[in-house]
Design a protein around this motif. Sequence first.
Motif, PDB file in Angstrom:
ATOM      1  N   GLU A 288       0.824  -1.210   0.000  1.00  0.00           N
ATOM      2  CA  GLU A 288       0.000   0.000   0.000  1.00  0.00           C
ATOM      3  C   GLU A 288       0.859   1.262   0.000  1.00  0.00           C
ATOM      4  OE1 GLU A 288      -3.626  -2.047   2.589  1.00  0.00           O
ATOM      5  OE2 GLU A 288      -2.417  -0.426   3.456  1.00  0.00           O
TER       6      GLU A 288
ATOM      7  N   ASP B  96       2.348   1.963  -3.367  1.00  0.00           N
ATOM      8  CA  ASP B  96       1.354   2.516  -4.290  1.00  0.00           C
ATOM      9  C   ASP B  96       1.021   3.966  -3.953  1.00  0.00           C
ATOM     10  OD1 ASP B  96       1.202   0.127  -5.661  1.00  0.00           O
ATOM     11  OD2 ASP B  96      -0.562  -0.598  -4.573  1.00  0.00           O
ATOM     12  N   GLU B  97       0.862   4.267  -2.657  1.00  0.00           N
ATOM     13  CA  GLU B  97       0.482   5.614  -2.233  1.00  0.00           C
ATOM     14  C   GLU B  97       1.580   6.643  -2.485  1.00  0.00           C
ATOM     15  OE1 GLU B  97      -0.899   5.924   1.825  1.00  0.00           O
ATOM     16  OE2 GLU B  97      -1.635   3.866   1.748  1.00  0.00           O
TER      17      GLU B  97
ATOM     18  N   SER C  98       2.086   8.889   4.440  1.00  0.00           N
ATOM     19  CA  SER C  98       0.762   8.361   4.111  1.00  0.00           C
ATOM     20  C   SER C  98      -0.306   9.062   4.945  1.00  0.00           C
ATOM     21  CB  SER C  98       0.725   6.849   4.357  1.00  0.00           C
ATOM     22  OG  SER C  98      -0.573   6.336   4.196  1.00  0.00           O
TER      23      SER C  98
END
Length: 418
Positions: A98, A101-102, A187
């Motif tokens: 994650e 991707d972020e 994030s």
Amino acid sequence: MQAGGNDFTPVDAVPVDTAPVDVAPVDVVIVGAGIVGAACARALAREGLSVIVVDRGQTTGATSSSGEGNLLLSDKAPGAELLLAQYSASLWPAVVDELADELGAGFPSVEYDRKGGLVVATTDAGAAPLLAFAQSQRGAGVDARVLSTAEALELEPQLNPAITAAVHYPDDAQVQPVIASEAFLASARRGGVRVLTNAVVTGPVLDARGALIGVTTSRGTVRAARVLVAAGPWSGEVSGLLGAPLPVRPRRGVVLVTTRMPHRIFHKVYDADYVGAVESNAADLQTSSVVESTGSGTVLIGSSRQQIGFDDRFRVDVLRELAVKALRLFPFLAGAPVMRSYGGFRPFMPDHLPIIGEDPRLPGLWHATGHEGAGIGLSLGTGAMIADLMAGRTPGLDATAFSPARGSLAAHLEGARP
């Protein structure tokens, strides 16, 4: 990039700023911008909550930058901490994906490496306890594989062949702790979290009923429906300022770092006496052999534990013990130049369990602290548990054992001040 080093400059680092601020009330203020506070901030932001993180210094500037990035099952006996470690370990692979991707290719990799651990006994007396410990862990679902000396040497050809027992833990892993902490914060910022650095907490903000509704800091007041203390070894000090002291104490540790060399150590390798040092309550110096390579080719040599407050003076005797004991595992290190050492403070708890949840003594006060040397590995499980509890859901792991109201802490807690 060497795990545990301080060479990483955060991609979205906030310039040093001490100007007063005026912020609108939020759902949660988190005290502490290390990896546990960062993991909680990310988890809460994903719940849609408004969050401000405040830290007395810069982000990831203390305990989280002073460790080796361990995500270990091998050093934990069956019980609540092992369950939290297993829960956290199950979360890491998906979160790593994650984050990639972020944050995109421009943000450094967190260097998640499931390289496995090798625990060995170096004396006849140490063999039976190691094998018994591994057997108890297997009963709790840990993959702990007893090896012959020949099998251990296949994994680690440079290992001292005089070992008396060996256990392989394939699920032990490692991350670069500074990058992982900053990735969680990056994030969280993308989810609307604000990070306020150089903001020393100076006291509580209470409502007419005496509930905690924020904190005063050296940069201004931050009001929130909940205050979450995730200040690592400073959590005892912070919780005391807020009116509900915790028995968190600093426990110092030191690591030696060699110069770069071709990779000759392929797992995290440590002497079985490390487990006893982790579980001990003794305040005096304890050292054990813990050796591993980093991605950059340096070798990290630990570990030490000592309760000496926040005294960070350089101690040659500690480094000498670390070096001598490392040679019991890898004799070739006798010729390896050491380029530096670094140290930090672990948040020690007298019952060896982190505190995760709402404080029954002071409405509005929550805790996510006391992980001692396991905070990197336990951060994701802690963040998930805090998010579940604040959302009123049943956590993915039973939080009872980590509650501030647990019986094993009763003797150490003081009531909240009027």
